[in-house]
Design an enzyme around this catalytic site. Structure first.
Site, PDB file in Angstrom:
ATOM      1  N   CYS A 198       0.794  -1.237   0.000  1.00  0.00           N
ATOM      2  CA  CYS A 198       0.000   0.000   0.000  1.00  0.00           C
ATOM      3  C   CYS A 198       0.823   1.283   0.000  1.00  0.00           C
ATOM      4  O   CYS A 198       0.687   2.119  -0.892  1.00  0.00           O
ATOM      5  CB  CYS A 198      -0.899   0.061   1.230  1.00  0.00           C
ATOM      6  SG  CYS A 198      -2.153  -1.206   1.273  1.00  0.00           S
ATOM      7  N   HIS A 252      -1.219   6.589   2.265  1.00  0.00           N
ATOM      8  CA  HIS A 252      -1.286   5.670   3.396  1.00  0.00           C
ATOM      9  C   HIS A 252      -1.096   6.501   4.653  1.00  0.00           C
ATOM     10  O   HIS A 252      -0.225   7.367   4.697  1.00  0.00           O
ATOM     11  CB  HIS A 252      -0.193   4.603   3.274  1.00  0.00           C
ATOM     12  CG  HIS A 252      -0.423   3.440   4.177  1.00  0.00           C
ATOM     13  ND1 HIS A 252      -0.105   3.472   5.511  1.00  0.00           N
ATOM     14  CD2 HIS A 252      -0.967   2.243   3.945  1.00  0.00           C
ATOM     15  CE1 HIS A 252      -0.445   2.315   6.059  1.00  0.00           C
ATOM     16  NE2 HIS A 252      -0.969   1.549   5.133  1.00  0.00           N
TER      17      HIS A 252
END
Ligand SMILES: *[C@@H]1O[C@H](CO)[C@@H](O)[C@H](O)[C@H]1NC(C)=O
Ligand SMILES: *[C@@H]1O[C@H](CO)[C@@H](O)[C@H](O)[C@H]1NC(C)=O
Ligand SMILES: *[C@@H]1O[C@H](CO)[C@@H](O)[C@H](O)[C@H]1NC(C)=O
Ligand SMILES: *[C@@H]1O[C@H](CO)[C@@H](O)[C@H](O)[C@H]1NC(C)=O
Ligand SMILES: *[C@@H]1O[C@H](CO)[C@@H](O)[C@H](O)[C@H]1NC(C)=O
Ligand SMILES: *[C@@H]1O[C@H](CO)[C@@H](O)[C@H](O)[C@H]1NC(C)=O
Length: 492
Positions: A84, A138
């Site tokens: 991610c 993120h």
């Protein structure tokens, strides 16, 4: 939620080359200089092309399919690292992980690598109102605990309040108790706050669109959805779309014989969930009991359908507000898996800038750590066919000249507890992959995390898969190709 690319791990054993589905929707006019176009960037977490528009016969994704039906759909789009935070920082800055120097969850590129501009920052500096909803960057230090505010966003980013329950005990098990499970179909009225993060994000995004309707400035709205990332916490009614008896198993659920151990992902994040722990699956190779495999797939597909309804609500609002004809919609995942044209997510930055009629940032020099605004990807503008450019037909590049690059770090030659997400200091090996239209070729080489240096004469293992004869990448031809034959094998 520092969890890496788990979506692919249990469905596709081994390192899966993070190819991602990207549908860049575009209902724009070629003449974008008079009216600035808005941007709606939808980022989905861990979505692979389990979608009707990618030919999946089982998955119900009518809203995304509808978007795809009037969009340019990339069949072969690749993330630069299937985790991610590194993936998002890479495509949002338009630079590869070796330039952002982010392979884990532990640094902020502006202080660690270079003061690189981001896509939203560039739009903001060009007069756009830029807004972030949900998981775009993120969270955590990788975006300085602020989603890169104030550089990237005009207002403080929005995070759904129910996000904090994602990993808590909110899944009712067969014992009637609440657990932190992998499989987590819920009755939404019973969960804390009576809502789910992606529902809240959709509602917030629609409110922002309503506000923007009367705005004098164009907007750049990024909406980051959490599902289908694990845990599969979704409204239970979506499970009914996928009766267990209709769920097939992965066509290649065995660990391939020729897979080098360094390439194997031991899916440690999934093992931490209570329902998976209870299965006492042997580390690292499993197997996962067949009935549980079916349930994982059922919940992944149900999560995709739930996500699809959120995307549908958002796009309907865009229509209802009569913003659809002045908004470029880009839909992407941070990573997942696929199966024409090869593109890389680092190309999103120059492409969105080009589509919006902004100056396309220049190509990066090598090295580019000192350059704030440049791009490592390509401007894909020529892929778009505009209504008023019919006489200039879509001319794809020669697919044999196209290459997508990606990389994945490992702490050791054999699977261990931190193989799926090693911290920078623990990285000993880097897998570098090239994907062409014909093959995927990966070398796992020694890596020095202090110097950020890969040593290509220190080869730990290799992989070579041919797309036509082995689409699922189960037959590693690397060893057959050693001794001088490799070059011949790779020649078209
Ligand atoms: C865009 O449209 C305007 C007004 O119709 C026109 O003057 C201009 O030349 C057009 N620009 C381009 C690049 O086509
Ligand atoms: C980094 O870039 C931002 C945005 O352009 C700028 O405001 C800031 O001063 C830069 N920081 C450094 C250390 O150059
Ligand atoms: C990161 O956030 C801290 C605390 O808000 C702030 O002092 C610092 O300047 C930020 N870093 C950069 C590079 O902007
Ligand atoms: C399940 O499979 C059966 C037999 O192929 C089919 O008739 C039925 O429509 C399927 N159910 C769903 C919900 O797809
Ligand atoms: C888990 O499996 C191991 C063998 O893989 C076995 O020795 C152990 O007893 C099992 N534990 C439980 C609680 O079933
Ligand atoms: C978009 O459509 C609305 C109504 O359908 C219209 O009022 C508006 O002018 C259109 N905008 C553009 C840029 O074409």
């Amino acid at each position: 939620m520092p969890t890496p690319g788990s979506g692919r791990g249990f469905l596709w054993l081994g390192l899966v080359l993070s190819s991602v589905c990207v549908a860049l929707g575009c209902e724009t006019q070629a003449n974008s200089t008079t009216d600035a176009l808005n941007i709606l960037l939808i980022i989905v977490d861990d979505l692979r092309p389990s979608l009707g528009c990618y030919g999946d016969k089982l998955v119900r994704s009518p809203n995304i399919d509808q978007l795809a039906s009037h969009s340019l759909l990339f069949q072969n789009a690749f993330a630069q690292q299937a985790v991610c935070a590194p993936s998002r920082v890479s495509f949002l800055t338009g630079r590869r992980p070796d330039t952002t120097r982010l392979y884990d969850f532990n640094s902020y590129w502006r202080v660690h690598a270079g003061n690189f501009s981001t896509i939203p920052q560039y739009f903001k500096e060009n007069g756009y109102v830029t807004m972030s909803v949900g998981k775009v960057f993120h969270p955590g230090i990788t975006s300085n605990h602020t989603d890169d505010s104030p550089y990237s966003w005009s207002f403080p980013p929005y995070h759904p309040s129910s996000e904090k329950y994602e990993n808590t005990k909110t899944c009712r098990g067969p014992d009637g108790e609440l657990h932190a499970n992998l499989l987590c179909p819920v009755d939404v009225v019973d969960v804390p706050e009576g809502t789910l993060p992606d529902k809240q994000s959709t509602e917030q995004a629609i409110q922002l669109l309503e506000k923007m309707k009367t705005s004098a400035s164009p907007f750049f709205l990024a909406v980051g959805y959490h599902k289908p990332h694990i845990p599969f916490r979704y409204p239970k009614e979506f499970q009914k779309l996928y009766p267990l008896e209709n769920i097939t198993l992965a066509p290649d659920s065995e660990v391939p014989d020729g897979l080098p151990p360094v390439a194997y992902n031991p899916w440690m994040d999934i093992r931490q969930r209570e329902d998976v722990q209870a299965l006492n699956i042997s580390v690292p190779y499993g197997p996962i009991p067949v009935e549980f495999q079916r349930k994982i797939r059922q919940s992944y597909f149900a999560s995709v359908s739930y996500l699809d309804t959120q995307v549908g609500r958002l796009l309907s609002a865009l229509d209802d507000l009569q913003l659809a004809n002045s908004t470029i919609v880009a839909f992407t995942s941070d990573h997942g898996r696929q199966s024409m044209d090869l593109v890389e997510l680092v190309s999103l930055f120059p492409t969105l800038a080009g589509l919006a009629g902004l100056q396309v940032p220049p190509r990066c020099p090598v090295p580019s750590f000192h350059v704030e605004l440049c791009r490592e990807g390509k401007n894909l503008l020529k892929h778009f066919r505009f209504r008023d450019l019919e006489e200039d037909p879509y001319l794809p590049g020669n697919p044999r000249e196209l290459i997508a690059y990606s990389q994945y770090p490992r702490p050791a030659d054999f699977p261990q507890w931190n193989s799926d997400k090693p911290s920078l200091k623990d990285i000993k090996i880097m897998g570098y992959s090239i994907r062409t239209i014909d093959y995927r070729y990966t070398v796992w080489v020694g890596f020095n995390p202090d110097e950020f240096l890969a040593n290509f004469s220190d080869i730990h293992a290799g992989e070579l898969y041919f797309v036509d004869s082995d689409p699922l990448q189960d037959h590693n031809m690397y060893n057959d190709s050693q001794g001088g034959d490799l070059f011949q094998l790779l020649m078209p």
